[in-house]
Design a protein around this motif. Sequence first.
Motif, PDB file in Angstrom:
ATOM      1  N   GLY A   1       0.820  -1.213   0.000  1.00 36.89           N
ATOM      2  CA  GLY A   1       0.000   0.000   0.000  1.00 36.89           C
ATOM      3  C   GLY A   1       0.850   1.258   0.000  1.00 36.89           C
ATOM      4  N   LEU A   2       1.915   1.264   0.772  1.00 37.06           N
ATOM      5  CA  LEU A   2       2.806   2.425   0.788  1.00 37.06           C
ATOM      6  C   LEU A   2       3.509   2.611  -0.550  1.00 37.06           C
ATOM      7  CD1 LEU A   2       4.324   2.147   4.352  1.00 37.06           C
ATOM      8  CD2 LEU A   2       2.953   4.035   3.467  1.00 37.06           C
ATOM      9  N   LYS A   3       3.933   1.507  -1.150  1.00 36.50           N
ATOM     10  CA  LYS A   3       4.582   1.606  -2.462  1.00 36.50           C
ATOM     11  C   LYS A   3       3.600   2.163  -3.484  1.00 36.50           C
ATOM     12  CE  LYS A   3       7.408  -0.971  -5.805  1.00 36.50           C
ATOM     13  NZ  LYS A   3       7.381   0.117  -6.707  1.00 36.50           N
ATOM     14  N   LEU A   4       2.367   1.681  -3.462  1.00 37.44           N
ATOM     15  CA  LEU A   4       1.353   2.177  -4.379  1.00 37.44           C
ATOM     16  C   LEU A   4       1.054   3.647  -4.129  1.00 37.44           C
ATOM     17  CD1 LEU A   4      -0.741   1.602  -6.588  1.00 37.44           C
ATOM     18  CD2 LEU A   4      -2.320   0.913  -4.794  1.00 37.44           C
ATOM     19  N   ALA A   5       0.937   4.032  -2.855  1.00 39.99           N
ATOM     20  CA  ALA A   5       0.677   5.423  -2.527  1.00 39.99           C
ATOM     21  C   ALA A   5       1.811   6.329  -2.991  1.00 39.99           C
ATOM     22  CB  ALA A   5       0.463   5.585  -1.020  1.00 39.99           C
ATOM     23  N   ASP A   6       3.050   5.842  -2.862  1.00 41.32           N
ATOM     24  CA  ASP A   6       4.190   6.625  -3.312  1.00 41.32           C
ATOM     25  C   ASP A   6       4.162   6.780  -4.831  1.00 41.32           C
ATOM     26  OD1 ASP A   6       6.697   7.964  -2.604  1.00 41.32           O
ATOM     27  OD2 ASP A   6       7.641   6.369  -3.774  1.00 41.32           O
ATOM     28  N   LYS A   7       3.793   5.717  -5.526  1.00 41.49           N
ATOM     29  CA  LYS A   7       3.716   5.769  -6.984  1.00 41.49           C
ATOM     30  C   LYS A   7       2.632   6.741  -7.442  1.00 41.49           C
ATOM     31  CE  LYS A   7       4.236   2.441 -10.554  1.00 41.49           C
ATOM     32  NZ  LYS A   7       4.156   1.042 -10.944  1.00 41.49           N
ATOM     33  N   ILE A   8       1.489   6.719  -6.741  1.00 38.76           N
ATOM     34  CA  ILE A   8       0.389   7.610  -7.095  1.00 38.76           C
ATOM     35  C   ILE A   8       0.780   9.058  -6.850  1.00 38.76           C
ATOM     36  CG2 ILE A   8      -1.942   8.332  -6.421  1.00 38.76           C
ATOM     37  CD1 ILE A   8      -2.545   5.316  -5.964  1.00 38.76           C
ATOM     38  N   SER A   9       1.434   9.339  -5.720  1.00 41.77           N
ATOM     39  CA  SER A   9       1.818  10.721  -5.426  1.00 41.77           C
ATOM     40  C   SER A   9       2.908  11.213  -6.376  1.00 41.77           C
ATOM     41  CB  SER A   9       2.268  10.863  -3.973  1.00 41.77           C
ATOM     42  OG  SER A   9       3.472  10.198  -3.744  1.00 41.77           O
ATOM     43  N   ALA A  10       3.723  10.305  -6.908  1.00 43.59           N
ATOM     44  CA  ALA A  10       4.772  10.702  -7.844  1.00 43.59           C
ATOM     45  C   ALA A  10       4.187  11.116  -9.192  1.00 43.59           C
ATOM     46  CB  ALA A  10       5.774   9.550  -8.043  1.00 43.59           C
TER      47      ALA A  10
END
Length: 110
Positions: A99-108
């Motif tokens: 979830g954190l990896k996905l959230a980081d990808k979305i914010s990028a």
Amino acid sequence: MAWVYLLIASVFEVVFALATDATHGFTELWPSLLTAAAASGGIFFLSLALKSLDVGVGYTVWTGIGSVGTVVFASLVFHETITPAKAIAFVLIIGGVLGLKLADKISATA
């Protein structure tokens, strides 16, 4: 590249935890040296990852992967038992890391 650095740092984290157990309170030379080297390697690669990852994401993923990896390898190396409760906790930790990896990808991309 930050995620590769984070994975390398996580491997060092697992080695650090397992080697620490083998030091017997830092009374064994070679495990103690391995522990110090693994701790240094983990922090070094974590610092490289944090150049482009948020510290909250990077540190949490690092400790999450390190925690799950340590329990899995401790069960293989030290024959520690993985109970159903531990397995559920692993799934939750892995879900949080993903979830954190996905959230980081979305914010990028935003």
